[in-house]
Design a protein around this motif. Sequence first.
Motif, PDB file in Angstrom:
ATOM      1  N   LYS A  63       8.430   2.487   1.779  1.00  0.00           N
ATOM      2  CA  LYS A  63       8.776   1.752   2.735  1.00  0.00           C
ATOM      3  C   LYS A  63       7.558   1.345   3.535  1.00  0.00           C
ATOM      4  N   LYS A  64       7.597  -0.107   3.571  1.00  0.00           N
ATOM      5  CA  LYS A  64       6.510  -0.602   4.623  1.00  0.00           C
ATOM      6  C   LYS A  64       6.789  -0.450   6.015  1.00  0.00           C
ATOM      7  N   GLU A  86       2.143   1.026  -1.892  1.00  0.00           N
ATOM      8  CA  GLU A  86       1.616  -0.096  -1.488  1.00  0.00           C
ATOM      9  C   GLU A  86       1.774  -0.350   0.124  1.00  0.00           C
ATOM     10  N   ALA A  87       0.531  -0.504   0.679  1.00  0.00           N
ATOM     11  CA  ALA A  87       0.292  -0.458   2.013  1.00  0.00           C
ATOM     12  C   ALA A  87      -0.618  -1.476   2.706  1.00  0.00           C
ATOM     13  N   SER A  89      -0.136  -4.397   3.882  1.00  0.00           N
ATOM     14  CA  SER A  89       0.245  -5.524   4.779  1.00  0.00           C
ATOM     15  C   SER A  89       0.205  -4.775   6.074  1.00  0.00           C
ATOM     16  N   ALA A  92       2.379  -1.955   7.391  1.00  0.00           N
ATOM     17  CA  ALA A  92       2.401  -0.677   6.758  1.00  0.00           C
ATOM     18  C   ALA A  92       1.496   0.398   7.524  1.00  0.00           C
ATOM     19  N   GLN A  95       0.792   5.867   3.560  1.00  0.00           N
ATOM     20  CA  GLN A  95       1.774   6.550   2.654  1.00  0.00           C
ATOM     21  C   GLN A  95       0.815   7.214   1.971  1.00  0.00           C
ATOM     22  N   ARG A 118      -4.963  -0.730   2.226  1.00  0.00           N
ATOM     23  CA  ARG A 118      -5.204  -1.859   2.985  1.00  0.00           C
ATOM     24  C   ARG A 118      -6.763  -1.837   2.949  1.00  0.00           C
TER      25      ARG A 118
END
Length: 374
Positions: A63-64, A86-87, A89, A92, A95, A118
């Motif tokens: 989860k972001k 996927e981080a 943004s 976020a 992770q 990122r």
Amino acid sequence: MCIRDRGGGLWSNPSTWHSSKIPESNDIVIIAMRDTVTFDITGKEEPSCSGLMIDPEGVLTFKKMPGILTLTVKGNIRSYGTIRLEATSLEAGIQQLRIIPPAEITMLENSSLLVYGRQSSGKAAMNVRITASAETRITANDQCMIDIQNAVITDVVFNIYNLDNTGNTPNERINFIDCHLLGTSRIFMQGCDTPVIKNNSFECFSPAFDQPAVFLNYCSLAQVFNNTFRGYHSAIRAENDKDSIVSGNIAENCTFGIYWNSGKQAMLKHNKFVNCTNGVFINATEGLLEDIIVDTAQKPFSLNSLYMQMTDCSAQNTKTNHLLELNNASVTLLNCNIADDQILCKGKPPAGFFAENMQYVVAKVSGKIPALSL
């Protein structure tokens, strides 16, 4: 105990699971076909499960959200589906997928490992991580996607076989871009087409470590660009490689900067090797060396059983009198800072000569040129 999800959902929600309870450290988790389970537990240090299996088209994602999300698996992971961190943004946090050995991650047919952090100017600020408390292997073989960008990887060995990154084969990808690989982390590829290893840093802290950071075996068209290497046996090693480009890399404190054996059309350009025992070792390979700097090496250049061109190559701050060793090899040197008496020749050269050494000057003529003056 095996716990299977029922339709997907948040990891922290008991209704996500058939047992109606959140998995515990001794449970093996199964993510069913076409289900998506989103890990969303922050501040958890103990193991989340003792094993993980992902069915075809199943998805494990994170989860972001702010904070540190650490999914710890104290056992094997086998995936026919997708593992996605996927981080990218701003909302976020961190992770992390953490593995407790003895364990390994096996990526099977049509599976994906997609890791996107990122972008950051500082490696320490990378917010996506794959870590292991001791050396752990991730194996991918045929019809897989391995795409890892802007991530920190600690003590993870990638063994990757027969993947195609040209775009011609659906569901196959192989990229390592802008990552920081630590400890014993390294990449082994065999039979891969057009893999990309770009803008990464590799740092090994074990003085007795005897493995290469990047090992290309029977690969073709590899792109190894702008990486830094410290402390490995070989920064870059290739066996039976074809048409690959190694450019813009820097290696420090390695036994070999480049170790290249039995290759075709190797393009080795714009690389620098500092304080390595051997700068460049090449055997039975076709290709060229261009703009290679070897600084402080016991053996700057060693070429064996080949005929090759070297352009704008140099060795500096070395105590040896022999900057270039030729064993059954012929070489044409263009604008290299290697004098004839700094070349050690052994065996029988394939071109009938060991070395031809040439310097050329490019002059720009401007203004009005008198007739017949050139």
